[in-house]
Design an enzyme around this catalytic site. Structure first.
Site, short mmCIF file in Angstrom:
data_model
loop_
_atom_site.label_atom_id
_atom_site.label_comp_id
_atom_site.label_asym_id
_atom_site.label_seq_id
_atom_site.Cartn_x
_atom_site.Cartn_y
_atom_site.Cartn_z
N CYS A 262 0.79 -1.23 0.00
CA CYS A 262 0.00 0.00 0.00
C CYS A 262 0.82 1.29 0.00
CB CYS A 262 -0.93 0.01 1.21
SG CYS A 262 -2.29 -1.13 1.03
C1 UDX Z 1 -0.95 0.03 5.55
C2 UDX Z 1 -1.93 0.88 6.40
O1 UDX Z 1 -1.50 0.85 7.76
C3 UDX Z 1 -3.34 0.38 6.23
O2 UDX Z 1 -4.24 1.20 6.96
C4 UDX Z 1 -3.70 0.41 4.74
O3 UDX Z 1 -4.99 -0.05 4.50
C5 UDX Z 1 -2.69 -0.42 3.95
O4 UDX Z 1 -1.37 0.05 4.20
P1 UDX Z 1 0.23 -2.34 5.77
O5 UDX Z 1 0.70 -2.18 4.37
O6 UDX Z 1 -0.30 -3.65 6.19
O7 UDX Z 1 -0.94 -1.29 6.08
O8 UDX Z 1 1.48 -1.98 6.68
P2 UDX Z 1 1.78 -1.12 8.01
O9 UDX Z 1 1.66 -1.96 9.21
O10 UDX Z 1 1.03 0.13 8.01
O11 UDX Z 1 3.34 -0.84 7.78
C6 UDX Z 1 3.83 -0.32 6.54
C7 UDX Z 1 5.33 -0.23 6.51
O12 UDX Z 1 5.79 0.82 7.33
C8 UDX Z 1 6.09 -1.47 6.95
O13 UDX Z 1 7.10 -1.72 6.01
C9 UDX Z 1 6.69 -1.08 8.28
O14 UDX Z 1 7.90 -1.74 8.51
C10 UDX Z 1 6.89 0.41 8.12
N1 UDX Z 1 6.88 1.17 9.37
C11 UDX Z 1 5.75 1.24 10.12
C12 UDX Z 1 8.02 1.86 9.77
O15 UDX Z 1 9.07 1.84 9.10
N2 UDX Z 1 7.97 2.60 10.92
C13 UDX Z 1 6.87 2.69 11.69
O16 UDX Z 1 6.91 3.39 12.71
C14 UDX Z 1 5.72 1.98 11.28
#
Ligand code: UDX
Length: 442
Positions: A262
């Site tokens: 996403c």
């Molecule tokens: C995300 C949104 O959270 C969700 O609401 C939407 O519908 C789809 O995209 P998702 O892709 O499952 O969900 O991942 P998410 O848990 O949000 O994490 C995304 C990325 O950000 C991961 O690669 C994670 O490692 C990274 N991340 C997250 C960070 O680098 N730092 C953070 O503090 C949080």
């Protein structure tokens, strides 16, 4: 309500279908992939998501069935469109699957037979309007209903949303609003906030939410680069910032960047929407740029330590884009592995979840068979095997690796050095064991 059809049984569609079945509706999931449809009808879940297979098994062949045929939509009052909208070569959302599903709906339904068509796929602003135009002459209402599911906890998120966003063509027309209220009555009863708005606002809410979270991550990642040099600790910076509840501590963990199906795609698609409207997205473009650079910055850090990476063996802990999923899409680990292999290093990858699923590891094999990775990449099922004789350990996914036996790990590695791309390790503990530790901004 007679029946609900869900078109597309990928990540979003399957959870939607199973969730609606749990609410008690009769649900038909439609997908063009025949093998997948057969597997789903046997109760086999094609993707790893906590709790999903249990729910699928509970409802399949009772009030939930899967088919490749669109015929079932004839008897449905509500049709959810949950097909993929991948990124095209220009960064735009590719709406081919969506429009082809709309064409099939047109071929199948009677012009006079009233239907509510709900677009759940992430689509650029203006798409719901376009779909309605494509269906002109048909007795349908089109509703925008973006999803906010997080992979790994998507089933939990489905049943516990923070908001339900519904976009309509005309808020004076109560019919589709009433129908959607019935579909989501479970959430009404739980007092989940409903945002009832127009199409364009609903579409933009989805992009705005994802781009904002991505921006929070890029913000802290950019600060981490400075923090690294000036002897500040980014974890403490994040913690202190987060205590201000106007800021909040979520999505402020510095690391090697965001990934998944996403954030990267939606940020790029939002940039495109700005460009298409002749506005320069100064901030959002930077969010994307910081993310693309972050993994290169981390790689440079590793390179600076070893000088020459040729023949060095690295244990990569974490292959999927985040914990509790086997999804490798846009994974930073994979980007880093590419850079390491390109410099002649040997990579031993490990992941608690991604290892278990052939379909994910197959993505590697595919590239391997092209000869791109040569023989320098190994995916191991055991963390201790992965770290054995390694010249360095690189953490790429935010699992709690502290629970592993670091004394054992110390005795297995060739060189005691850790690059922690997710700032997850207990630094004091590993330093005491004699490891050199390099984090992100700490
Ligand atoms: C995300 C949104 O959270 C969700 O609401 C939407 O519908 C789809 O995209 P998702 O892709 O499952 O969900 O991942 P998410 O848990 O949000 O994490 C995304 C990325 O950000 C991961 O690669 C994670 O490692 C990274 N991340 C997250 C960070 O680098 N730092 C953070 O503090 C949080």
């Amino acid at each position: 309500m007679k029946k609900i059809s869900v078109i597309g049984t990928g990540y979003v569609g399957l959870i939607q279908a199973v969730g609606l079945a749990e609410f008690g509706f009769n649900v038909v999931g439609i997908d063009i992939d025949e093998t997948k449809v057969k597997a789903l009808n046997r109760g086999e879940c094609p993707l790893y998501e906590e709790g999903l297979e249990e729910l699928l098994k509970k409802h399949v062949n009772k009030n939930l069935t899967f088919t490749t045929s669109y015929e079932s939509i004839k008897g449905s009052d509500v049709i959810f469109l949950c097909v993929g909208t991948p990124q095209d070569k220009d960064g735009d959302a590719d709406l081919r699957f969506l429009f082809s599903a709309v064409e099939k709906i047109k071929e199948t339904i009677d012009k006079d037979d009233y239907k509510v068509i709900v677009i759940k796929s992430t689509v650029p602003v203006g798409t719901n309007r376009k779909v309605k135009e494509l269906l002109s002459g048909y007795n349908v209402d089109v509703v925008s209903n973006p999803e906010f599911l997080r992979e790994g906890i998507a089933v939990y998120d489905f049943f516990n949303p923070e908001r339900i966003v519904l976009g309509f063509e005309n808020l004076e027309n109560k019919k589709p609003i009433e129908i959607m209220n019935k579909v989501y009555n479970y959430f009404k009863e739980k007092n989940v906030p409903f945002i009832i708005t127009n199409w364009e606002t609903a579409e933009l809410i989805k992009y705005a939410s994802n781009a904002f979270l991505a921006t929070k991550i890029s913000f802290i990642n950019e600060l981490a680069k400075l923090s690294d040099i000036v002897n500040a600790d980014i974890k403490t910076v994040s913690y202190a910032m987060g205590l201000d509840d106007r800021i909040g501590n979520k999505f402020l963990n510095a690391g090697i960047g965001y990934a998944g199906s996403c954030f990267p795609k939606d940020v790029k698609a939002l940039i495109k929407q700005f460009e298409n409207n002749n506005i320069e997205p100064i901030l959002i473009r930077s969010t994307d740029k910081v993310n693309e650079e972050q993994i290169k910055w981390f790689f440079e850090k590793i390179k600076n330590y070893y000088k020459n990476l040729n023949g060095k063996v690295f244990a990569i802990l974490g292959l999927a884009f985040k914990p509790n999923t086997d999804d490798l899409r846009e994974s930073r680990a994979i980007k880093l592995i590419d850079l390491l292999l390109g410099s002649g290093a040997i990579v031993k990858g490990f992941d608690y979840v991604a290892k278990a699923r052939e379909n994910t590891i197959n993505m590697y094999k595919l590239d391997k068979s092209k000869g791109f990775y040569g023989y320098n990449l190994y995916v191991l099922d055991d963390l201790y095997e992965a770290v054995k004789d390694a010249d360095g350990i690189i953490i790429t996914t935010e699992y709690n690796y502290n629970k592993e036996d670091w004394e054992k790990i110390r005795n297995l590695v060739k060189e005691k050095v850790i690059f922690d791309g997710r700032n997850i390790l207990d630094v004091e503990k590993v330093k005491k064991l004699g490891f050199k530790y390099y984090g992100v901004g700490r």
